[in-house]
Write a protein that holds these residues in place. Structure first.
Motif, PDB file in Angstrom:
ATOM      1  N   ASN A  75       0.596  -1.207  -0.005  1.00  0.00           N
ATOM      2  CA  ASN A  75      -0.313  -0.211   0.020  1.00  0.00           C
ATOM      3  C   ASN A  75       0.565   1.415   0.157  1.00  0.00           C
ATOM      4  O   ASN A  75       0.007   2.237  -0.275  1.00  0.00           O
ATOM      5  CB  ASN A  75      -0.904   0.248   1.174  1.00  0.00           C
ATOM      6  N   ASN A 135      -4.549  -0.053   5.963  1.00  0.00           N
ATOM      7  CA  ASN A 135      -3.368  -0.107   5.028  1.00  0.00           C
ATOM      8  C   ASN A 135      -2.852  -1.576   5.601  1.00  0.00           C
ATOM      9  O   ASN A 135      -1.865  -2.127   4.709  1.00  0.00           O
ATOM     10  CB  ASN A 135      -2.737   1.208   5.334  1.00  0.00           C
ATOM     11  N   GLU A 167      -4.961  -2.347  -1.733  1.00  0.00           N
ATOM     12  CA  GLU A 167      -5.963  -1.791  -2.886  1.00  0.00           C
ATOM     13  C   GLU A 167      -5.682  -1.942  -3.790  1.00  0.00           C
ATOM     14  O   GLU A 167      -4.167  -0.711  -4.070  1.00  0.00           O
ATOM     15  CB  GLU A 167      -6.417  -0.267  -2.452  1.00  0.00           C
ATOM     16  N   ASP A 168      -5.840  -2.351  -4.603  1.00  0.00           N
ATOM     17  CA  ASP A 168      -5.495  -2.044  -6.059  1.00  0.00           C
ATOM     18  C   ASP A 168      -4.880  -1.118  -6.869  1.00  0.00           C
ATOM     19  O   ASP A 168      -4.003  -0.633  -7.309  1.00  0.00           O
ATOM     20  CB  ASP A 168      -6.205  -2.947  -7.168  1.00  0.00           C
ATOM     21  N   GLU A 169      -5.232   0.446  -6.399  1.00  0.00           N
ATOM     22  CA  GLU A 169      -4.999   1.605  -6.829  1.00  0.00           C
ATOM     23  C   GLU A 169      -3.578   2.249  -5.995  1.00  0.00           C
ATOM     24  O   GLU A 169      -3.621   2.904  -6.872  1.00  0.00           O
ATOM     25  CB  GLU A 169      -5.635   2.878  -6.136  1.00  0.00           C
ATOM     26  N   ASN A 170      -3.644   1.342  -4.830  1.00  0.00           N
ATOM     27  CA  ASN A 170      -1.829   1.611  -4.432  1.00  0.00           C
ATOM     28  C   ASN A 170      -0.839   0.908  -5.139  1.00  0.00           C
ATOM     29  O   ASN A 170       0.459   1.337  -5.262  1.00  0.00           O
ATOM     30  CB  ASN A 170      -1.043   1.562  -3.085  1.00  0.00           C
ATOM     31  N   ALA A 172      -5.055  -7.473  -5.663  1.00  0.00           N
ATOM     32  CA  ALA A 172      -5.292  -7.271  -4.382  1.00  0.00           C
ATOM     33  C   ALA A 172      -6.560  -8.715  -4.297  1.00  0.00           C
ATOM     34  O   ALA A 172      -6.293  -9.093  -3.233  1.00  0.00           O
ATOM     35  CB  ALA A 172      -6.235  -6.126  -4.330  1.00  0.00           C
ATOM     36  N   ASN A 188      -5.526 -10.338  -0.507  1.00  0.00           N
ATOM     37  CA  ASN A 188      -6.670  -9.893   0.284  1.00  0.00           C
ATOM     38  C   ASN A 188      -7.663 -11.579   0.451  1.00  0.00           C
ATOM     39  O   ASN A 188      -8.280 -11.481   1.180  1.00  0.00           O
ATOM     40  CB  ASN A 188      -7.650  -9.291  -0.399  1.00  0.00           C
TER      41      ASN A 188
END
Length: 754
Positions: A142, A595, A600-603, A634, A638
């Motif tokens: 993250n 975190n 999260e994929d955006e990270n 993720a 996850n």
């Protein structure tokens, strides 16, 4: 024939009962098994005692290091009772102790399918996820700054022609995907963790990147041409711990230089600079050394002529981003290492002193230890600074006995490698440097839970006062299970009736320390240090139970440590403390907590901003400005996310309290209980934070007059937080009251939004 079978069944059942009663659990298990095999209709009748015996037999086999027999017994038993949640859970616990979390997860999921409310299996499943995938993977993945820096450096090198790549310690495969997205011609990725290999394989399949060759080996075991047909031009790795070298990165990079990397190839990162500082920090002091001057004010025991320091051979790791730190010595570069220079690497691959710095204190104060961090130089321009407050890395802490220094005092700092790990220490050249506590004579290095416990002066004071309140009572025999037995030693010293005190520990240094303190308080002859509670053969007048794990939960119940055993050891009118323990909670909002538990994929997006020249772009159109590829990592990592974070304190995260503190449930061992707590309605407006977690800790009632709250600065234990993001959000947005359902079973807690 059936009559003969029935006769065997009855005789076997009787023999099972007899051996069970006499404690011969191996034979009892064998006879119960005969009954279950020959007479399926009796299985329901004998299921509970069968599981009891199996559990005891499994523990006995494990103690004898007969793990293969444990597996055989449980697998055969599960053929007979395939849906028994306790059996499935206990087998999984054995697998976890044998470091097989993936197999354990399979059985724990079966246990929860059989009984969704079997809370021990739910707790063990969280443990299994944490064992399977180390928790540091989540904050690391993250860390946007780290990810973007590596993506940019990889993109730049590949555009310069370093287009065949080996990713060492690939983990989820992120750096390999950065290389593929940057246009690498061929990519190899090695990883030794079986769990991470499975994740990386799924990640590559998700990204249509199965042409990346995944190698289930250490980098040092790779062979050309068996594993890789020819030497690669670029090696990328991010295998650095807080002490820089702890993941054996130096021998790994030396190996790839010698065996895998082209003579004109490059390594990312290019190098690293390690920084060191001598600091004054009460947080480090409280975690690393017992502050005896304050301890003496809280407890009248004689602690003269001793000094206590954390038992840590190399370094501890801490997140000091939210902690007050004063530099007695300005941060100084201790050394720089070049990962692209083999001669330099070989110098760091041998143990010994690597550098000595002689300097002066910039200000006066108490030095509590040295801290180190580093800068990773990915290339000539791109650097990651692990001391940045947003960095996923912690700092390495080298604690020392606190010492008072004056401004201008000369100090010498030594940096060395021992068994491939970093070790830092300091000495003085001047007489002006005095011990913080001049009475220190004997130095004892003790476990963290002991150091932290002795530094919780509020709790020590309460325990002391409780002990004093019992001075006049006829207390002859005592058991204290605390990390350090303040309660027991106080009663020995002050209560004239006390004549024997039991304390359990196998830590030799702790034994010596307790004996020294007992001697200094004239009660050494009454002290009995034991290795098992079962060695106590007579009833006790009082028992002080310390149920608490330093990370923020109650200790696991097991054969050696449980309240039933303690109650059996206690006289009918004996005193058992604490009287009550309550689990309490408060709704909070925190950006940091998510975190820690999921990615999260955006990270992970490749947002590198390297602009290749026109000719490079024509050859490889993947090298475009501000690529924003997402990799779907993720969904795979996850699968191992947890919803509860342990070991939290004020240094680790920021949070905003958004409700009153409520008692959630009273902790009672061996009791199944359920409670619903109404936190009321929480309005949802555009400018208002919504809670996303429940911060939890304990209120301890030692007696009716003495109460303690574990969520406070300097507490002997940290607290926990349970992530309830979507559940809380949905509940609030629907305009409902926030009701938290709390379930307790076998000392394990489950918290859900009702």
């Amino acid at each position: 024939m059936q009559r003969e079978v029935n006769d065997i069944v009855e005789k076997s059942l009787q023999k099972a009962y007899d051996h069970d009663r006499t404690g011969n659990v191996g034979k009892a298990y064998a006879y119960y098994t005969v009954v279950a095999e020959l007479c399926p209709r009796k299985r329901a009748e004998i299921e509970e005692p069968f599981v009891d015996i199996l559990c005891q037999w499994g523990i006995q086999l494990a103690c004898e290091n007969r793990f293969a027999d444990v597996v055989l017994c449980y697998k055969h038993s599960l053929d007979l009772f395939p849906n028994n949640p306790r059996m499935l859970n206990n087998f999984a616990a054995h697998l976890l102790r044998n470091n097989d979390p993936i197999e354990a997860i399979r059985y724990l999921k079966r246990a929860l399918q059989a009984d969704p409310n079997f809370l021990p299996a739910e707790r063990n499943l969280q443990n299994a996820f944490s064992m399977a995938v180390d928790r540091w993977h989540f904050p690391m993945l993250n860390d946007k700054c780290r990810n973007n820096a590596f993506a940019s450096a990889i993109r730049k090198r590949i555009s310069q022609g370093y287009d065949t790549v080996l990713d060492v310690g690939t983990g989820t495969g992120l750096l390999s995907l950065y290389a593929k997205n940057a246009g690498a011609k061929k990519i190899y990725a090695c990883e030794c963790s079986q769990v991470m290999l499975r994740i990386a394989k799924k990640v590559f399949e998700t990204n249509d990147a199965t042409d990346i060759v995944l190698l289930p080996k250490f980098s040092s075991d790779l062979i050309i041409p068996t594993d890789i047909p020819r030497r690669v031009k670029l090696v990328v790795t991010e295998t650095f711990d807080a002490g820089l070298f702890g993941e054996q990165v130096i021998p790994s990079i030396i190996s790839v230089h010698s065996n895998i990397l082209d003579k004109n190839g490059m390594v990312i990162p290019m190098g690293a600079t390690l920084y060191v500082a001598a600091v004054e920090c009460e947080y480090i002091r409280q975690k690393s050394a017992v502050m005896l001057d304050k301890l003496k004010r809280s407890c009248p025991l004689n602690f003269n002529n001793v000094s206590v320091l954390l038992d840590e051979e190399y370094y501890d790791t801490e997140n000091l981003k939210n902690v007050e730190v004063s530099y007695i010595l300005e941060p100084t570069a201790l050394f720089t290492i070049n990962f692209n220079e083999l001669t330099n690497l070989l110098q760091f691959n041998t143990d010994g002193i690597k550098n000595i710095i002689k300097t002066k204190c910039k200000r006066g104060g108490i030095i509590d230890g040295l801290i180190t961090w580093f800068k990773l130089h990915l290339d000539e321009e791109i650097t990651i600074d692990t001391s940045d407050k947003k960095s996923c890395w912690q700092v390495a802490v080298f604690p020392t006995v606190p010492k008072l220094w004056n401004e201008g005092d000369s100090i010498m700092i030594k940096g060395e490698l021992l068994k491939g790990k970093l070790k830092c220490s300091y000495t003085s050249h001047v007489a002006q440097c005095n011990d913080y506590d001049n009475d220190h004579t004997f130095l004892y290095r003790l476990p963290k839970e002991v150091v932290t416990f002795l530094n919780d002066f509020e709790y020590i004071k309460l325990v002391t006062e409780v002990s004093k309140s019992l001075i006049s009572k006829e207390i002859h025999s005592i058991l204290d299970t605390s990390p350090f037995p303040i309660y027991g030693l106080m009663l020995l010293k002050e209560n004239k009736h006390s004549n024997i005190f039991y304390y359990k520990t196998e830590n030799v240094m702790l034994q010596r320390f307790i004996k020294q303190i007992a001697k200094q308080n004239n009660c050494e002859d009454k002290l009995r240090i034991i290795s098992k509670y079962s060695h106590i053969k007579h009833c006790l007048d009082t028992i002080f139970i310390h149920d608490f794990d330093i990370k923020g939960e109650l200790k696991d119940c097991n054969e050696e440590y449980n309240h039933e055993l303690f109650r059996c050891l206690l006289k009918p009118n004996g005193i058992l403390l604490p009287e009550q323990i309550f689990f309490v909670g408060q709704l909070v909002f925190s950006q940091d907590l998510p975190n820690m538990v999921y990615v999260e994929d955006e990270n992970l997006r490749d947002e590198s901003t390297f602009i290749s020249d026109e000719s490079s772009f024509e050859k490889n159109p993947r090298n475009i400005f501000n690529s924003t590829t997402s990799y779907g990592i993720a969904q795979h990592i996850n699968e191992f996310k947890i919803n509860q974070v342990f070991d939290l304190n004020s240094s680790l995260y920021f949070y905003e309290p958004l409700s009153d503190v409520n008692v959630l449930i009273e902790m009672r061992e061996n009791e199944v209980a359920e409670r619903v707590i109404n936190f009321g309605k929480i309005s949802a407006t555009n400018n208002k934070l919504l809670p996303n977690a429940l911060a939890c800790w304990y209120k301890v009632r030692l007696t009716s007059n003495y109460n303690y709250d574990t969520k406070r600065n300097g507490s002997f234990m940290n607290h926990t937080a349970i992530l309830l993001e979507d559940e809380l959000k949905n509940c609030i947005l629907q305009g409902n009251e926030v009701c938290i359902k709390v379930q307790q079973a076998d000392g394990v807690i489950r918290v859900k939004v009702k």
